[in-house]
Write a protein that holds these residues in place. Sequence first.
Motif, PDB file in Angstrom:
ATOM      1  N   ARG A 219       8.143 -40.446   0.807  1.00  0.00           N
ATOM      2  CA  ARG A 219       7.112 -40.138   1.794  1.00  0.00           C
ATOM      3  C   ARG A 219       6.473 -41.417   2.295  1.00  0.00           C
ATOM      4  N   THR A 220       6.120 -41.415   3.578  1.00  0.00           N
ATOM      5  CA  THR A 220       5.432 -42.554   4.171  1.00  0.00           C
ATOM      6  C   THR A 220       4.387 -42.040   5.150  1.00  0.00           C
ATOM      7  N   SER A 221       3.415 -42.867   5.443  1.00  0.00           N
ATOM      8  CA  SER A 221       2.326 -42.488   6.343  1.00  0.00           C
ATOM      9  C   SER A 221       2.666 -42.864   7.778  1.00  0.00           C
ATOM     10  N   VAL A 222       2.256 -41.990   8.694  1.00  0.00           N
ATOM     11  CA  VAL A 222       2.356 -42.261  10.125  1.00  0.00           C
ATOM     12  C   VAL A 222       0.997 -41.927  10.717  1.00  0.00           C
ATOM     13  N   GLY A 223       0.194 -42.937  10.971  1.00  0.00           N
ATOM     14  CA  GLY A 223      -1.162 -42.684  11.424  1.00  0.00           C
ATOM     15  C   GLY A 223      -1.939 -41.942  10.358  1.00  0.00           C
ATOM     16  N   ALA A 224      -2.627 -40.866  10.758  1.00  0.00           N
ATOM     17  CA  ALA A 224      -3.397 -40.066   9.815  1.00  0.00           C
ATOM     18  C   ALA A 224      -2.537 -39.070   9.058  1.00  0.00           C
ATOM     19  N   GLY A 225      -1.289 -38.864   9.490  1.00  0.00           N
ATOM     20  CA  GLY A 225      -0.416 -37.900   8.843  1.00  0.00           C
ATOM     21  C   GLY A 225       0.603 -38.558   7.931  1.00  0.00           C
ATOM     22  N   ARG A 226       1.423 -37.724   7.319  1.00  0.00           N
ATOM     23  CA  ARG A 226       2.460 -38.218   6.414  1.00  0.00           C
ATOM     24  C   ARG A 226       3.768 -37.495   6.697  1.00  0.00           C
ATOM     25  N   ILE A 227       4.847 -38.225   6.469  1.00  0.00           N
ATOM     26  CA  ILE A 227       6.176 -37.691   6.727  1.00  0.00           C
ATOM     27  C   ILE A 227       7.002 -37.806   5.456  1.00  0.00           C
ATOM     28  N   VAL A 228       7.678 -36.709   5.095  1.00  0.00           N
ATOM     29  CA  VAL A 228       8.537 -36.652   3.912  1.00  0.00           C
ATOM     30  C   VAL A 228       9.982 -36.595   4.372  1.00  0.00           C
ATOM     31  N   ALA A 229      10.825 -37.450   3.810  1.00  0.00           N
ATOM     32  CA  ALA A 229      12.246 -37.484   4.170  1.00  0.00           C
ATOM     33  C   ALA A 229      13.088 -37.146   2.953  1.00  0.00           C
ATOM     34  N   SER A 230      14.041 -36.261   3.135  1.00  0.00           N
ATOM     35  CA  SER A 230      14.950 -35.867   2.060  1.00  0.00           C
ATOM     36  C   SER A 230      16.365 -36.305   2.409  1.00  0.00           C
ATOM     37  N   GLY A 231      16.963 -37.101   1.523  1.00  0.00           N
ATOM     38  CA  GLY A 231      18.344 -37.540   1.692  1.00  0.00           C
ATOM     39  C   GLY A 231      19.325 -36.789   0.822  1.00  0.00           C
ATOM     40  N   ALA A 232      18.903 -35.640   0.258  1.00  0.00           N
ATOM     41  CA  ALA A 232      19.822 -34.792  -0.514  1.00  0.00           C
ATOM     42  C   ALA A 232      20.587 -33.927   0.476  1.00  0.00           C
ATOM     43  N   LEU A 233      21.648 -34.476   1.051  1.00  0.00           N
ATOM     44  CA  LEU A 233      22.282 -33.884   2.222  1.00  0.00           C
ATOM     45  C   LEU A 233      22.882 -32.505   1.960  1.00  0.00           C
ATOM     46  N   ASP A 234      23.468 -32.309   0.803  1.00  0.00           N
ATOM     47  CA  ASP A 234      24.116 -31.023   0.538  1.00  0.00           C
ATOM     48  C   ASP A 234      23.544 -30.329  -0.690  1.00  0.00           C
ATOM     49  N   ALA A 235      22.240 -30.504  -0.944  1.00  0.00           N
ATOM     50  CA  ALA A 235      21.623 -29.847  -2.097  1.00  0.00           C
ATOM     51  C   ALA A 235      21.710 -28.326  -1.982  1.00  0.00           C
ATOM     52  N   TRP A 236      21.823 -27.815  -0.762  1.00  0.00           N
ATOM     53  CA  TRP A 236      21.922 -26.364  -0.579  1.00  0.00           C
ATOM     54  C   TRP A 236      23.172 -25.779  -1.221  1.00  0.00           C
ATOM     55  N   ARG A 237      24.205 -26.582  -1.411  1.00  0.00           N
ATOM     56  CA  ARG A 237      25.437 -26.082  -2.027  1.00  0.00           C
ATOM     57  C   ARG A 237      25.274 -25.825  -3.512  1.00  0.00           C
ATOM     58  N   PHE A 238      24.242 -26.404  -4.140  1.00  0.00           N
ATOM     59  CA  PHE A 238      24.077 -26.327  -5.596  1.00  0.00           C
ATOM     60  C   PHE A 238      22.716 -25.699  -5.924  1.00  0.00           C
TER      61      PHE A 238
END
Length: 437
Positions: A219-238
């Motif tokens: 997670r990182t901040s963008v102005g007053a908000g925050r953005i979460v990034a997920s790199g688990a590209l195929d976690a839905w398969r498991f």
Amino acid sequence: IPLIVTPTTVGAASIRVTATIKGASSDRASDADLVIGVRDTKWSVLFFDPRAAWQSTFVRRAIEADARFVVTSRVTTSKNISTDVGVPPSLDDAAALSRFDAIVVGAPEALSEREVNGLDSYLRRRGGNVVLLFDQRVDGPVQRLLGATTWRDNGNGRVTTIRAVAGAPTGSGTTPADSGDMRAASLTWPTHLPEGAEVLARSAPAKGDTTPSAPVVWRTSVGAGRIVASGALDAWRFRDAAVSAFDGYWRTLIADAASASPPPIAVHLTNNPLTPGESFDVGVTLRDAALQSLPARASLSAELQSLDGSLHVAVRLWPNGGVGELVGTVRAPAVPGVYRIVVNGDRNRADGFVVVARDVARATPNDRELVEAWTRSRGGKVIAASQLSSLPGALKSAIHPAAQPTRWHPMHSLWWLLPFALALSFEWWWRRRRGLR
């Protein structure tokens, strides 16, 4: 020591915490009363997929099955054709986006420049939280929000466990150690995390796998908000519940993101019960004014009310601190009971509970034993007030001055001019007495 409480009714929940330290010099218990406001509210979450994505689909299903969320979604299936649930706005409609506590974006690499600009405005002017669910290599205008331009991936196709980082800060506290693991075979992460980024989950390679642990969810901040990034590209398969906490992990993460988004009006009250007639402060924060997007004039009123409506006392609010922050002082009613502070704005309303009681226990911290333990752990000694006479001897035995040569330049000082002038004057006088020149 975090204590978890699950309230069963809506309203003001009064809690008394009793604590003792075993083995301490005093076994007397310490009590503290707290007040928790319980409300039956739901988080409003927008799912926006610029193209159909499996990862976002299964995360959305997990959120829709949780009664704490109200989900609005749009999945673009082809050009100018989408599948909508509710009335989803476009990402460039700032006014419509402001009603959502969190936005979850599937396939964010497919976002257009205009849509990225809309998310940027939502983060900065709304102070909201955005979750990006990547399902392929990161690319496109969305990288501008993340502050990362180069990425790595595991590349070996092995199934890897993704484990939440215990103690990582979240919107409602810290990540518990038992929040569950996910699994994925395809991972991606930034080569260098942006400055100030927080890692929420890391890969945990299996025994014998030489792949280093990677920050998969961050997670990182963008102005007053925050953005979460997920790199688990195929976690839905498991996502089999027997081997993966897929559903539970995303419910927890998105709930934290939604709860961290500031409401239009926030009321800040003491969480301690009050005694009759005791004064207390009421703090109010106007989100839009604090983020400098509110018009110059806004109507705002505050009242202290009883739950049965028999008492209405106006509360005068004054500017305090930064823009959009106000404070008022109120005297607690003389009759014990549950009251609330109600703040009404132009289009929004907020309230907070106040409990008045005659018997109030408040924490009276005593750090003496903690200070003693800290002092002894560093080789020090604790001296009681009745033994102050031993302090000089203790200091003498603890402090060992060491001789250290110091170079001194007396001629660098202006004071040497005085004796020099006196010596010259004496020589002149002595030579004159002897007739010498």
